[in-house]
Design a protein around this motif. Structure first.
Motif, PDB file in Angstrom:
ATOM      1  N   ASP A  21       1.786 -13.768  -3.521  1.00  0.00           N
ATOM      2  CA  ASP A  21       1.590 -14.255  -2.164  1.00  0.00           C
ATOM      3  C   ASP A  21       0.300 -15.056  -2.032  1.00  0.00           C
ATOM      4  OD1 ASP A  21      -0.477 -12.381  -2.028  1.00  0.00           O
ATOM      5  OD2 ASP A  21       0.800 -10.865  -1.119  1.00  0.00           O
ATOM      6  N   ALA A  22       0.015 -15.459  -0.789  1.00  0.00           N
ATOM      7  CA  ALA A  22      -1.117 -16.335  -0.505  1.00  0.00           C
ATOM      8  C   ALA A  22      -2.452 -15.617  -0.572  1.00  0.00           C
ATOM      9  CB  ALA A  22      -0.941 -16.969   0.877  1.00  0.00           C
ATOM     10  N   LEU A  23      -2.479 -14.298  -0.604  1.00  0.00           N
ATOM     11  CA  LEU A  23      -3.720 -13.531  -0.720  1.00  0.00           C
ATOM     12  C   LEU A  23      -3.961 -13.022  -2.130  1.00  0.00           C
ATOM     13  CD1 LEU A  23      -3.748 -11.471   2.604  1.00  0.00           C
ATOM     14  CD2 LEU A  23      -4.929 -13.611   2.082  1.00  0.00           C
ATOM     15  N   GLY A  24      -3.183 -13.483  -3.091  1.00  0.00           N
ATOM     16  CA  GLY A  24      -3.390 -13.104  -4.471  1.00  0.00           C
ATOM     17  C   GLY A  24      -2.783 -11.785  -4.874  1.00  0.00           C
ATOM     18  N   LEU A  25      -1.993 -11.168  -4.015  1.00  0.00           N
ATOM     19  CA  LEU A  25      -1.378  -9.886  -4.331  1.00  0.00           C
ATOM     20  C   LEU A  25      -0.099 -10.096  -5.133  1.00  0.00           C
ATOM     21  CD1 LEU A  25      -1.792  -8.023  -0.927  1.00  0.00           C
ATOM     22  CD2 LEU A  25      -3.202  -7.792  -2.968  1.00  0.00           C
ATOM     23  N   ARG A  44       1.904  -2.475  -5.963  1.00  0.00           N
ATOM     24  CA  ARG A  44       1.112  -3.616  -5.507  1.00  0.00           C
ATOM     25  C   ARG A  44      -0.126  -3.710  -6.382  1.00  0.00           C
ATOM     26  NH1 ARG A  44      -2.023  -4.096   0.218  1.00  0.00           N
ATOM     27  NH2 ARG A  44      -3.514  -2.932  -1.017  1.00  0.00           N
ATOM     28  N   TRP A  45      -0.330  -4.895  -6.960  1.00  0.00           N
ATOM     29  CA  TRP A  45      -1.450  -5.109  -7.880  1.00  0.00           C
ATOM     30  C   TRP A  45      -2.433  -6.098  -7.272  1.00  0.00           C
ATOM     31  CZ3 TRP A  45       2.569  -6.423 -12.194  1.00  0.00           C
ATOM     32  CH2 TRP A  45       3.260  -5.245 -12.532  1.00  0.00           C
ATOM     33  N   GLY A  46      -3.720  -5.777  -7.370  1.00  0.00           N
ATOM     34  CA  GLY A  46      -4.777  -6.663  -6.919  1.00  0.00           C
ATOM     35  C   GLY A  46      -5.280  -6.332  -5.530  1.00  0.00           C
ATOM     36  N   ASP A  47      -6.331  -7.038  -5.139  1.00  0.00           N
ATOM     37  CA  ASP A  47      -6.944  -6.897  -3.822  1.00  0.00           C
ATOM     38  C   ASP A  47      -6.746  -8.172  -3.026  1.00  0.00           C
ATOM     39  OD1 ASP A  47      -7.892  -4.352  -4.486  1.00  0.00           O
ATOM     40  OD2 ASP A  47      -9.686  -5.211  -5.452  1.00  0.00           O
ATOM     41  N   PRO A  48      -6.482  -8.070  -1.722  1.00  0.00           N
ATOM     42  CA  PRO A  48      -6.240  -9.284  -0.927  1.00  0.00           C
ATOM     43  C   PRO A  48      -7.502 -10.112  -0.744  1.00  0.00           C
ATOM     44  CG  PRO A  48      -6.275  -7.330   0.476  1.00  0.00           C
ATOM     45  CD  PRO A  48      -6.340  -6.834  -0.927  1.00  0.00           C
ATOM     46  N   GLU A  49      -7.381 -11.390  -1.097  1.00  0.00           N
ATOM     47  CA  GLU A  49      -8.494 -12.328  -0.943  1.00  0.00           C
ATOM     48  C   GLU A  49      -7.918 -13.736  -0.943  1.00  0.00           C
ATOM     49  OE1 GLU A  49     -12.752 -13.525  -3.062  1.00  0.00           O
ATOM     50  OE2 GLU A  49     -11.580 -11.806  -3.775  1.00  0.00           O
ATOM     51  N   SER A  50      -8.337 -14.539   0.025  1.00  0.00           N
ATOM     52  CA  SER A  50      -7.769 -15.886   0.158  1.00  0.00           C
ATOM     53  C   SER A  50      -8.124 -16.779  -1.024  1.00  0.00           C
ATOM     54  CB  SER A  50      -8.260 -16.528   1.461  1.00  0.00           C
ATOM     55  OG  SER A  50      -9.683 -16.621   1.465  1.00  0.00           O
ATOM     56  N   ALA A  51      -9.276 -16.538  -1.669  1.00  0.00           N
ATOM     57  CA  ALA A  51      -9.665 -17.354  -2.820  1.00  0.00           C
ATOM     58  C   ALA A  51      -8.816 -17.070  -4.042  1.00  0.00           C
ATOM     59  CB  ALA A  51     -11.142 -17.123  -3.152  1.00  0.00           C
ATOM     60  N   LYS A  52      -8.068 -15.954  -4.019  1.00  0.00           N
ATOM     61  CA  LYS A  52      -7.211 -15.596  -5.149  1.00  0.00           C
ATOM     62  C   LYS A  52      -5.757 -15.983  -4.921  1.00  0.00           C
ATOM     63  CE  LYS A  52     -10.051 -11.662  -6.580  1.00  0.00           C
ATOM     64  NZ  LYS A  52     -10.059 -10.197  -6.842  1.00  0.00           N
ATOM     65  N   CYS A  53      -5.512 -16.898  -4.006  1.00  0.00           N
ATOM     66  CA  CYS A  53      -4.139 -17.346  -3.741  1.00  0.00           C
ATOM     67  C   CYS A  53      -3.491 -17.848  -5.023  1.00  0.00           C
ATOM     68  CB  CYS A  53      -4.150 -18.441  -2.681  1.00  0.00           C
ATOM     69  SG  CYS A  53      -2.550 -19.201  -2.375  1.00  0.00           S
ATOM     70  N   VAL A  54      -2.262 -17.413  -5.276  1.00  0.00           N
ATOM     71  CA  VAL A  54      -1.555 -17.762  -6.507  1.00  0.00           C
ATOM     72  C   VAL A  54      -0.983 -19.165  -6.369  1.00  0.00           C
ATOM     73  CG1 VAL A  54       0.314 -17.129  -8.064  1.00  0.00           C
ATOM     74  CG2 VAL A  54      -1.028 -15.344  -6.939  1.00  0.00           C
ATOM     75  N   THR A  55      -1.339 -20.041  -7.307  1.00  0.00           N
ATOM     76  CA  THR A  55      -0.873 -21.433  -7.288  1.00  0.00           C
ATOM     77  C   THR A  55       0.192 -21.718  -8.343  1.00  0.00           C
ATOM     78  OG1 THR A  55      -2.710 -22.053  -8.745  1.00  0.00           O
ATOM     79  CG2 THR A  55      -3.068 -22.240  -6.360  1.00  0.00           C
ATOM     80  N   ALA A  56       0.234 -20.949  -9.433  1.00  0.00           N
ATOM     81  CA  ALA A  56       1.238 -21.157 -10.482  1.00  0.00           C
ATOM     82  C   ALA A  56       1.386 -19.862 -11.269  1.00  0.00           C
ATOM     83  CB  ALA A  56       0.842 -22.306 -11.411  1.00  0.00           C
ATOM     84  N   VAL A  57       2.596 -19.621 -11.771  1.00  0.00           N
ATOM     85  CA  VAL A  57       2.886 -18.419 -12.553  1.00  0.00           C
ATOM     86  C   VAL A  57       3.790 -18.782 -13.730  1.00  0.00           C
ATOM     87  CG1 VAL A  57       2.630 -16.813 -10.619  1.00  0.00           C
ATOM     88  CG2 VAL A  57       4.862 -17.830 -11.088  1.00  0.00           C
TER      89      VAL A  57
END
Length: 442
Positions: A21-25, A44-57
């Protein structure tokens, strides 16, 4: 008000999906019922943060030693295990590719699958590409339990465009060629072994009115895994184009889909069907051989579709987007199987084809979810049954009362008829007696 679907969901077969998602989760969605189940978020893996938004996988989907690579908005790449979410290595591109602004994010990412599983368990090779066209291939050796640090080789870098912004990137099934395209950048294909460009597309000519459509590719995918010559690209001008590099530089087939830009494309395993999603939430399947629409998927998404993935084994296709829903569709009927609300805009989704329902870890967590489902559903059932019972009781009492009143009326009517009949009999007997009595004076 957003437009949402009101169709009833019949449930989906057992599967496992990873959403980003957009918060990096990273959220793990599983459906564990053998027949037809409702998918739910189990991890659920990771902590929500806008700078960690997923751009590619990118993921190496295999039964032993699978790997998952996640590129984030802060230009960091995490290589982790898709089974438990443990981070194997972390890569930062900020110094290697001279990334200064946030506009030069990583938009293309691919993990190369290794034939030797022993080597694959210890290292990996990945391809990354940024918005400004900075592409690189590097090898990463995972951290040992003793040292605790990972070894990253110096990357091989090159530039895939002289201007514009890269928005889509894709590697073929044989992992020998890669395509790049974007805003102001024509689709170009590179040989990953020699790092040379072998083909470049040409923009279509002006239409009958003399209007030229500027180059703006938003998504692209290869049609078949073993053939890099044919691929499909979506544009911002709601066009879907089929290219064949062995035929010509311009598209061999082009058609429009709705009136908003194409945001997601996915190929089917048959090699000629594709799935298209746009910015207004419309999704449909096409036969790319003729350009005819096979049908639209029932239901309406309330946000832009950003990712479409076809399950490699099951007849299921998944879509996700800015409306924070993960939707699972049946390929044959194009009906909605299930929808999961994930609270944040979902940028990407991947399937884990090696998911097994009867695993030991799945059986331990299954009763907890079943209990929660019973707790949520049982009050509604109780209320409905109590109301139904009350209605049944009221209806039975009314029927009894109506029957009793009818019986009373019938008895009263019968009594009245009997009284009248007895009176008639008495009068007839009295008249007969009078006739039989002797008349005086005779």
């Amino acid at each position: 008000m957003p437009r949402t679907t009101t169709l009833e969901c019949s449930g989906c077969p057992p599967l496992r999906a990873l959403t980003f998602d957009a918060l990096g989760l990273i959220k793990v969605v599983e459906a564990r019922d053998v027949q037809r189940g409702v998918p739910q978020v189990v991890e659920r893996w990771g902590d929500p943060e806008s700078a960690k938004c997923v751009t590619a996988v990118s993921m190496i989907d295999r039964s032993s030693h699978p790997l998952l690579a996640v590129a984030r908005k802060n230009n960091r790449i995490d290589v982790l295990s898709p089974i438990n979410g443990d981070v194997q290595a972390t890569i930062s591109d900020a110094h290697d590719l001279n990334i200064i602004s946030e506009e030069n994010n990583i938009v293309g990412l691919h993990l190369f699958a290794k034939q030797n599983l022993e080597l694959a368990s210890r290292d990996c090779t990945l391809l990354s590409c940024t918005t400004k066209g900075n592409a690189s291939i590097r090898s990463v050796e995972f951290a040992d339990s003793s040292t605790g640090s990972s070894c990253i080789d110096s990357p091989k870098t090159w530039n895939v465009c002289s201007g514009g912004n890269i928005l889509c990137s894709k590697v073929d099934g044989n992992e020998n060629f890669a395509l790049f395209g974007g805003k102001g950048v024509e689709i170009n294909i590179w040989d990953l072994k020699n790092f040379t460009k072998i083909w470049n597309s040409k923009s279509p000519p002006k239409d009958s009115l003399g209007i030229f459509t500027p180059t703006w590719f938003t998504s692209a995918t290869f049609l078949m895994k073993d053939d890099h010559r044919k691929f499909v690209a979506g544009t911002n001008s709601h066009q879907v184009r089929l290219y064949d590099i062995s035929a010509q530089r311009r598209p061999v087939l082009s058609f429009d889909f709705r009136e908003t830009s194409i945001k997601a494309l996915a190929e089917d395993i048959d090699g000629y069907s594709i799935y298209v999603g746009n910015g207004s939430g419309d999704m449909a399947s096409f036969d790319i051989r003729t350009g005819k629409m096979l049908g639209c998927f029932s239901g309406k998404c309330s946000g832009s579709i950003r990712s479409i993935v076809r399950h490699p084994d099951l007849p299921v296709v998944a879509s996700s987007g800015l409306d924070s829903y993960l939707r699972l569709w049946d390929i044959k009927t194009r009906q909605l199987l299930s929808a999961v609300f994930l609270k944040q805009p979902v940028m990407h989704v991947l399937f884990d084809s090696n998911f097994i329902v009867n695993g030991p870890c799945k059986e331990q967590t299954q009763p907890e979810i079943m209990v929660s489902e019973e707790v949520e559903v049982s009050p509604l059932k109780r209320k409905k049954t109590s109301r139904n019972k009350e209605h049944m009781i009221d209806g039975s009492e009314r029927k009894k009362r109506s029957k009793q009143s009818k019986d009373r009326k019938n008895s009263e009517e019968n009594d009245g008829h009997e009284n009248i009949a007895s009176r008639d009999k008495k009068s007839k007997s009295a008249s007969k007696k009078k006739n039989k009595s002797p008349i005086p004076g005779l």
